[in-house]
Design an enzyme around this catalytic site. Sequence first.
Site, PDB file in Angstrom:
ATOM      1  N   ARG A   1     -14.766 -22.308 -16.099  1.00  0.00           N
ATOM      2  CA  ARG A   1     -14.174 -22.065 -14.696  1.00  0.00           C
ATOM      3  C   ARG A   1     -13.323 -20.467 -15.298  1.00  0.00           C
ATOM      4  NH1 ARG A   1     -11.719 -26.943 -13.159  1.00  0.00           N
ATOM      5  NH2 ARG A   1      -9.948 -25.569 -12.407  1.00  0.00           N
TER       6      ARG A   1
ATOM      7  N   ARG B   1      -4.161 -32.232 -15.673  1.00  0.00           N
ATOM      8  CA  ARG B   1      -4.550 -32.652 -14.541  1.00  0.00           C
ATOM      9  C   ARG B   1      -5.547 -33.853 -14.496  1.00  0.00           C
ATOM     10  NH1 ARG B   1      -4.952 -27.401 -10.921  1.00  0.00           N
ATOM     11  NH2 ARG B   1      -7.341 -27.490 -11.522  1.00  0.00           N
TER      12      ARG B   1
ATOM     13  N   LYS C   1      -1.431 -21.679  -8.462  1.00  0.00           N
ATOM     14  CA  LYS C   1      -1.757 -21.198  -7.172  1.00  0.00           C
ATOM     15  C   LYS C   1      -1.498 -22.274  -6.255  1.00  0.00           C
ATOM     16  CE  LYS C   1      -5.960 -19.765  -7.281  1.00  0.00           C
ATOM     17  NZ  LYS C   1      -6.265 -19.827  -8.839  1.00  0.00           N
TER      18      LYS C   1
ATOM     19  N   ARG D   1     -12.809 -14.716  -4.533  1.00  0.00           N
ATOM     20  CA  ARG D   1     -12.924 -14.813  -5.935  1.00  0.00           C
ATOM     21  C   ARG D   1     -13.857 -13.793  -6.453  1.00  0.00           C
ATOM     22  NH1 ARG D   1     -11.235 -20.877  -6.072  1.00  0.00           N
ATOM     23  NH2 ARG D   1     -11.109 -21.598  -8.097  1.00  0.00           N
TER      24      ARG D   1
ATOM     25  N   ARG E   1      -8.630 -34.039 -12.616  1.00  0.00           N
ATOM     26  CA  ARG E   1      -9.511 -33.554 -11.559  1.00  0.00           C
ATOM     27  C   ARG E   1     -10.948 -33.674 -12.363  1.00  0.00           C
ATOM     28  NH1 ARG E   1      -7.919 -28.295  -8.470  1.00  0.00           N
ATOM     29  NH2 ARG E   1     -10.060 -27.692  -9.169  1.00  0.00           N
TER      30      ARG E   1
HETATM   31  P1  AMP Z   1      -9.946 -24.517  -6.851  1.00  0.00           P
HETATM   32  O1  AMP Z   1      -9.187 -25.886  -6.264  1.00  0.00           O
HETATM   33  O2  AMP Z   1      -9.510 -23.153  -6.157  1.00  0.00           O
HETATM   34  O3  AMP Z   1      -9.870 -24.334  -8.323  1.00  0.00           O
HETATM   35  O4  AMP Z   1     -11.406 -24.573  -6.606  1.00  0.00           O
HETATM   36  C1  AMP Z   1     -12.275 -25.563  -7.273  1.00  0.00           C
HETATM   37  C2  AMP Z   1     -13.909 -25.207  -7.278  1.00  0.00           C
HETATM   38  O5  AMP Z   1     -14.262 -24.933  -5.751  1.00  0.00           O
HETATM   39  C3  AMP Z   1     -14.115 -23.886  -7.928  1.00  0.00           C
HETATM   40  O6  AMP Z   1     -14.342 -23.942  -9.456  1.00  0.00           O
HETATM   41  C4  AMP Z   1     -15.450 -23.540  -7.254  1.00  0.00           C
HETATM   42  O7  AMP Z   1     -16.440 -24.297  -7.772  1.00  0.00           O
HETATM   43  C5  AMP Z   1     -15.356 -23.908  -5.832  1.00  0.00           C
HETATM   44  N1  AMP Z   1     -14.706 -22.753  -5.197  1.00  0.00           N
HETATM   45  C6  AMP Z   1     -13.237 -22.565  -4.413  1.00  0.00           C
HETATM   46  N2  AMP Z   1     -13.033 -21.606  -3.729  1.00  0.00           N
HETATM   47  C7  AMP Z   1     -14.200 -20.729  -4.019  1.00  0.00           C
HETATM   48  C8  AMP Z   1     -14.545 -19.354  -3.858  1.00  0.00           C
HETATM   49  N3  AMP Z   1     -13.772 -18.714  -3.089  1.00  0.00           N
HETATM   50  N4  AMP Z   1     -15.880 -18.988  -4.159  1.00  0.00           N
HETATM   51  C9  AMP Z   1     -16.728 -19.737  -4.725  1.00  0.00           C
HETATM   52  N5  AMP Z   1     -16.414 -21.058  -5.153  1.00  0.00           N
HETATM   53  C10 AMP Z   1     -15.095 -21.520  -4.826  1.00  0.00           C
END
Ligand code: AMP
Length: 183
Positions: free
Chosen positions: A137, A124, A13, A85, A126
């Site tokens: 996740r 990755r 994404k 989400r 992270r």
């Molecule tokens: P991502 O980089 O999109 O994988 O997001 C990393 C982390 O940020 C996720 O595992 C959540 O803990 C938090 N996060 C990002 N976007 C959201 C969202 N829309 N709702 C809730 N938590 C989020």
Amino acid sequence: MNVVFLGPPGAGKGTQAELAAERHNLAHISTGDLFRRAIEEGSELGKSVKAVMDRGELVSDDVVVRMIRETLPKEGGFLLDGFPRTRTQAESLDQMLAEEGKELDRVINLEIQETTVTERLLGRKRTDDTEEVIGKRLEVYRRETEPLISYYQEKGALRPVNGSQTIEEVSQSIAAELGVEKK
Ligand code: AMP
């Protein structure tokens, strides 16, 4: 043009959202990036979300929706990456857009198998990419986010894209779904 990118963690994404936002001249809004920046800056927001993120759980809908409300551009199109989400977030987004007389034009769903996703994520570096947190996740994705596929399907906005192709191929498939117009 207003676009949402859906897909499990590790579907590509972030990479694809960046390419598409550039190509179609859209504001790229990644909630994950915004939270990671807040953590780096040591802000109150960052402090409040770090532990939840490190566990692979979701930040509360209230906090995320408030951040999106503050970040959505007043003018021009946007591309949301990592939001919504949950169903509550999707409904809040619909409401926010309706208030502004806007709508979502496309929801790109990056489809990919879980085994591929896990391999990619382990590659990755992270802090939330350990095997245990990845499992969490994916579980959260299946429970909270996957139902949004039918939510957007019913609205007629959903565009499936095969996410297991090469970066270039996925990018071209997305371009075909978004068209060439720049708005
Ligand atoms: P991502 O980089 O999109 O994988 O997001 C990393 C982390 O940020 C996720 O595992 C959540 O803990 C938090 N996060 C990002 N976007 C959201 C969202 N829309 N709702 C809730 N938590 C989020």
